[in-house]
Design an enzyme around this catalytic site. Structure first.
Site, PDB file in Angstrom:
ATOM      1  N   LYS A  10       0.850  -1.137  -0.064  1.00 10.34           N
ATOM      2  CA  LYS A  10       0.016  -0.173  -0.069  1.00 10.34           C
ATOM      3  C   LYS A  10       0.797   1.334   0.074  1.00 10.34           C
ATOM      4  O   LYS A  10       1.962   1.070   0.315  1.00 10.34           O
ATOM      5  CB  LYS A  10      -0.855  -0.159   1.126  1.00 10.34           C
ATOM      6  CG  LYS A  10      -2.042  -1.213   1.120  1.00 10.34           C
ATOM      7  CD  LYS A  10      -3.032  -1.177   2.330  1.00 10.34           C
ATOM      8  CE  LYS A  10      -3.959  -2.336   2.190  1.00 10.34           C
ATOM      9  NZ  LYS A  10      -5.187  -2.110   3.295  1.00 10.34           N
ATOM     10  N   TYR A  50     -12.544  -1.402  -3.360  1.00 11.25           N
ATOM     11  CA  TYR A  50     -12.990  -1.409  -1.990  1.00 11.25           C
ATOM     12  C   TYR A  50     -14.544  -1.294  -1.935  1.00 11.25           C
ATOM     13  O   TYR A  50     -15.103  -0.906  -0.853  1.00 11.25           O
ATOM     14  CB  TYR A  50     -12.270  -0.517  -1.049  1.00 11.25           C
ATOM     15  CG  TYR A  50     -11.111  -0.944  -0.728  1.00 11.25           C
ATOM     16  CD1 TYR A  50     -11.024  -2.158   0.170  1.00 11.25           C
ATOM     17  CD2 TYR A  50      -9.779  -0.087  -0.737  1.00 11.25           C
ATOM     18  CE1 TYR A  50      -9.725  -2.562   0.654  1.00 11.25           C
ATOM     19  CE2 TYR A  50      -8.697  -0.577  -0.226  1.00 11.25           C
ATOM     20  CZ  TYR A  50      -8.372  -1.659   0.317  1.00 11.25           C
ATOM     21  OH  TYR A  50      -7.136  -2.138   0.463  1.00 11.25           O
ATOM     22  N   ASN A 113      -1.872   0.074   6.793  1.00 12.71           N
ATOM     23  CA  ASN A 113      -1.453  -1.028   7.313  1.00 12.71           C
ATOM     24  C   ASN A 113      -0.555  -1.892   6.205  1.00 12.71           C
ATOM     25  O   ASN A 113      -0.677  -3.124   6.381  1.00 12.71           O
ATOM     26  CB  ASN A 113      -2.521  -2.103   7.886  1.00 12.71           C
ATOM     27  CG  ASN A 113      -3.645  -2.378   6.897  1.00 12.71           C
ATOM     28  OD1 ASN A 113      -3.632  -1.880   5.812  1.00 12.71           O
ATOM     29  ND2 ASN A 113      -4.588  -3.137   7.116  1.00 12.71           N
ATOM     30  N   HIS A 116      -2.311  -5.353   1.566  1.00 11.61           N
ATOM     31  CA  HIS A 116      -3.545  -5.904   1.410  1.00 11.61           C
ATOM     32  C   HIS A 116      -3.614  -7.400   0.979  1.00 11.61           C
ATOM     33  O   HIS A 116      -2.355  -7.889   0.182  1.00 11.61           O
ATOM     34  CB  HIS A 116      -4.164  -5.334   0.231  1.00 11.61           C
ATOM     35  CG  HIS A 116      -5.517  -6.113  -0.383  1.00 11.61           C
ATOM     36  ND1 HIS A 116      -6.770  -5.962   0.259  1.00 11.61           N
ATOM     37  CD2 HIS A 116      -5.726  -6.996  -1.476  1.00 11.61           C
ATOM     38  CE1 HIS A 116      -7.587  -6.700  -0.461  1.00 11.61           C
ATOM     39  NE2 HIS A 116      -6.872  -7.626  -1.153  1.00 11.61           N
ATOM     40  N   GLU A 127      -9.863  -9.900  -7.830  1.00 15.66           N
ATOM     41  CA  GLU A 127      -8.788  -8.833  -7.582  1.00 15.66           C
ATOM     42  C   GLU A 127      -7.689  -8.899  -8.603  1.00 15.66           C
ATOM     43  O   GLU A 127      -7.157  -7.879  -8.940  1.00 15.66           O
ATOM     44  CB  GLU A 127      -8.498  -8.807  -6.217  1.00 15.66           C
ATOM     45  CG  GLU A 127      -9.550  -8.445  -5.189  1.00 15.66           C
ATOM     46  CD  GLU A 127      -9.304  -8.444  -3.801  1.00 15.66           C
ATOM     47  OE1 GLU A 127     -10.252  -8.254  -2.864  1.00 15.66           O
ATOM     48  OE2 GLU A 127      -8.015  -9.054  -3.143  1.00 15.66           O
TER      49      GLU A 127
END
Ligand code: IDP
Ligand code: MG
Length: 140
Positions: A10, A50, A113, A116, A127
């Site tokens: 990320k 998302y 965080n 993913h 995805e």
């Protein structure tokens, strides 16, 4: 059992220069990387990725974060890839992540965080197709 999952390094982790270290963790854990690219997501694309979280209170902040800089989607391969990768990255909230997991070592908050990982085989395939054409995925 599917052997592929989608990972994303990320924007927080890319921005802090952790890309190489995180890829090293992934390879050291026995995953093969079959595809990789560096992309700066548009708002539309981040919202689409998302979409399942549209109604969550953190949705707008999450889209702001995911569009804040480039990120690195990866197609990774391992036996039982979805569960193996989620074990490697640890809990969503790094404060609750196990020692030695990627989120424990590189994430800064429950939102930022670091990585993913897809949550099911079905979502992994969706995805992967969201980010990669078949020509961008290379058998190991
Ligand atoms: P996961 O990434 O561990 O599968 P999800 O519940 O699917 O976690 O949430 C997607 C992403 O949304 C998380 O990785 C994180 O970046 C963000 N997120 C999840 N829960 C929260 C929260 O309570 N506050 C802020 N951001 C959150
Ligand atoms: Mg999830």
């Amino acid at each position: 059992m599917s052997n592929r999952t989608l990972a994303i390094i990320k924007p927080d982790a890319v921005g802090k220069g952790y890309t190489g270290k995180i890829i090293d963790r992934i390879l050291s854990a026995g995953f093969n990387v079959l595809g990789a690219k560096l992309v700066h997501l548009s708002r539309e694309k981040a919202e689409g990725f998302y979409a399942v979280h549209t109604e969550r209170p953190f949705f707008n902040d999450l889209v702001d974060f995911m569009t804040s800089g480039p990120c690195m989607p990866l197609v990774v391969e391992h036996d039982g890839a979805v569960n193996a990768f989620r074990t490697l990255i640890g809990s969503t909230n790094p404060a609750e992540a196990d020692e030695g997991t990627i989120r424990k070592d590189f994430a800064e908050s429950i939102q930022n965080n670091a990585v993913h990982g897809s949550d099911s085989n079905e979502n992994a395939e969706k995805e992967i197709a969201f980010f990669f054409t078949s020509e961008e995925i290379h058998p190991n």
